[in-house]
Scaffold this active site. Structure first.
Site, short mmCIF file in Angstrom:
data_model
loop_
_atom_site.label_atom_id
_atom_site.label_comp_id
_atom_site.label_asym_id
_atom_site.label_seq_id
_atom_site.Cartn_x
_atom_site.Cartn_y
_atom_site.Cartn_z
N HIS A 70 -21.67 -18.84 -20.93
CA HIS A 70 -20.55 -18.91 -19.98
C HIS A 70 -20.84 -18.09 -18.74
CE1 HIS A 70 -19.40 -15.42 -22.58
NE2 HIS A 70 -18.99 -14.88 -21.44
N GLU A 127 -24.45 -10.53 -20.17
CA GLU A 127 -24.00 -10.44 -21.56
C GLU A 127 -24.96 -11.28 -22.40
OE1 GLU A 127 -20.17 -12.28 -22.21
OE2 GLU A 127 -19.88 -11.23 -24.10
CO CO Z 1 -18.42 -12.90 -21.46
#
Ligand code: CO
Length: 134
Positions: free
Chosen positions: A7, A130
């Site tokens: 994402h 991330e």
């Molecule tokens: Co995230």
């Protein structure tokens, strides 16, 4: 090491307005807002055929998004999330190469119930990264 883009997270000052732009103007499938108190965020997931966009809004005190929005009042890209097969092996390889893992370095359970780590933006061209184990 990294696989798919899981994402892109965008910090937004007005979650409903941002969700409406993706749903009504861009025609995307958009989830209802979800509170994630342990991460200090309220999130709307935008589902795309090849990845997701996460619209992040601060929730509660000490939200990690509040400081970002103070510096970027109009909102902006907050982080990218890449998938890895083995998050501990990825951490060891990255740390051996001098990259800094944020926090205590231990994977935490992220927004999708899977272990995640964050890497220091100064080590990756000003981008917070991330890693999520899938
Ligand atoms: Co995230």
């Amino acid at each position: 090491m990294i696989g798919r883009l899981n994402h892109v997270a965008i910090a937004v000052p007005d979650l409903e307005a941002a969700a409406s732009r993706y749903r009504d103007r861009l025609g995307a499938t958009v989830s209802p807002p979800q509170d994630e108190p342990e991460h200090g965020v309220r999130v709307v997931f935008v589902e795309l055929p090849n990845t997701k966009i996460e619209l992040l809004h601060p929730l509660g005190e000490n939200s990690p998004i509040a400081g970002f929005l103070a510096k970027n009042p109009a909102g902006g890209i907050h982080h990218l999330c890449f998938e890895v097969e083995d998050i501990r092996a990825a951490r060891e390889q990255l740390e051996a190469g001098g990259a800094r893992v944020l926090g205590d370095g231990e994977p935490k359970i992220g927004a999708h119930g899977k272990p995640v780590l964050f890497l220091h933006p100064k080590d990756f061209d000003g981008t917070l990264i991330e890693l999520e184990e899938v």
